[in-house]
Motif scaffolding. Structure first.
Motif, PDB file in Angstrom:
ATOM      1  N   CYS A 217       0.869  -1.189   0.000  1.00 38.61           N
ATOM      2  CA  CYS A 217       0.000   0.000   0.000  1.00 38.61           C
ATOM      3  C   CYS A 217       0.905   1.238   0.000  1.00 38.61           C
ATOM      4  N   CYS A 220       0.141   2.921   3.823  1.00 39.78           N
ATOM      5  CA  CYS A 220       0.541   2.284   5.090  1.00 39.78           C
ATOM      6  C   CYS A 220       1.548   1.153   4.870  1.00 39.78           C
ATOM      7  N   CYS A 234      -6.191  -1.004  -0.526  1.00 37.98           N
ATOM      8  CA  CYS A 234      -5.586  -1.552   0.693  1.00 37.98           C
ATOM      9  C   CYS A 234      -6.688  -1.948   1.664  1.00 37.98           C
ATOM     10  N   CYS A 237      -5.911   0.039   5.350  1.00 39.25           N
ATOM     11  CA  CYS A 237      -6.200   1.461   5.611  1.00 39.25           C
ATOM     12  C   CYS A 237      -7.210   2.054   4.632  1.00 39.25           C
ATOM     13  N   HIS A 239      -6.752   2.814   1.522  1.00 37.26           N
ATOM     14  CA  HIS A 239      -6.157   3.665   0.485  1.00 37.26           C
ATOM     15  C   HIS A 239      -6.342   3.045  -0.906  1.00 37.26           C
TER      16      HIS A 239
HETATM   17 ZN    ZN Z   1      -2.840   0.853   3.475  1.00 33.08          ZN
END
Ligand code: ZN
Length: 305
Positions: A217, A220, A234, A237, A239
């Protein structure tokens, strides 16, 4: 004026990648975490330096050498009246000073950052003298984290605490002298003397086979990602990144870890280990890289190489 901007060190980028893709020892993990924390602290300090007027020349992360000794400076700021060296510490919690020794609350001794800084000062002075400069050098340890407290700190230590940074910056800004040619010349000389460090010898042993494959990711760094509808998502998180950006980032990560290996479609397909089709990877590689045909196989290099 920023003469040398701060960028993430290669060592941090490599350890971040290895931390996700293999099991690091406790010592290696601590080293990695310290580098992440250190970089965050330095970035916070950069925000404080940003409003300084143009008669302050800023050089970040300098690695210099004099008399066969290398030394690193987090931030060097040339102001009209002095050269300021800042050592940035992103410590949390409490430390106790007893004479020249620094301890944690549990009694573990840590390296005295003031001594580290004084060593830098001595070496820099020596280096500047070789070039005929005799500027005043001022040194400071900056504790950037508001969650830090230093017990029994003598008043005469060159320390800036979080609650003092604002006042310190305002104070140095008031010195509105003009920079002279010699200051600019010095900044260029220091920049030219900056050494490039190779972190590879300090890294844990790794080879391609033992590393976990997959797309990390962007946000993170987790490998818990999935490709869907031209996006890499992801699960840790949330994303989202376009598949193009995610693949190009994965190629750069691979190149960093394995600078001697050739970039081919199959290699990157295996490295990304996702459900992105091979032909999509090939399309992205041939769009953004120069294609070299060598006998039976084709590999890719950066266009500017
Ligand atoms: Zn992430």
């Amino acid at each position: 004026m920023i003469i040398k901007p701060r960028v993430e060190s290669l060592e941090l980028q490599l350890l971040r990648s290895l931390n996700m893709r293999m099991n690091l020892t406790e010592k290696e993990t601590n080293n990695y975490i310290n580098l992440e924390k250190g970089f965050i602290g330095e970035q916070k300090f950069d925000e404080w330096l940003e409003p300084l007027p143009d008669n302050f020349l800023i050089l970040n992360d300098l690695l210099l050498e004099t008399s066969n000794t290398t030394f690193q400076i987090d931030s060097l700021v040339i102001s009209p009246d002095a050269i300021n060296i800042f050592e940035v510490k992103n410590y949390e919690g409490d430390l106790i000073v007893e004479n020249e020794n620094w301890y944690t609350r549990t009694g573990t001794e840590i390296q005295n950052p003031i001594l580290q800084l004084k060593r830098c000062e001595t070496l820099l002075r020596k280096l500047l003298q070789q070039f005929g400069h005799n500027h005043t050098i001022q040194v400071y340890v900056v504790f950037i984290n508001p969650e830090f407290y230093l017990y029994q700190a003598p008043l005469d230590l060159p320390i800036i605490f979080p609650t003092q940074i604002n006042r310190f910056m305002n104070k140095i800004k008031l010195k509105s002298l003009q920079l002279k040619d010699k200051h600019l010349k010095l900044s260029k000389q220091l920049l030219a003397m900056h050494l490039t460090d190779s972190p590879y010898k300090r890294l844990p042993n790794y080879d391609y086979e033992i590393l976990k494959k997959g797309i990390t990711c962007e946000h993170c760094h987790s490998l818990n990602t999935n490709y869907k509808d031209r996006m890499v998502v992801c699960y840790d998180c949330g994303h989202i990144e376009t598949h193009k950006d995610a693949i190009l980032r994965s190629v750069e990560e691979f190149k960093l870890l394995f600078p001697d290996k050739k970039i081919t479609t199959s290699v990157i397909y295996d490295w990304c280990k996702s459900n992105i089709q091979k032909k999509l990877i090939q399309k992205i590689l041939s769009t953004y890289f120069e294609q070299i045909s060598s006998g039976r196989f084709t590999y890719f290099i950066h266009r500017d190489n």
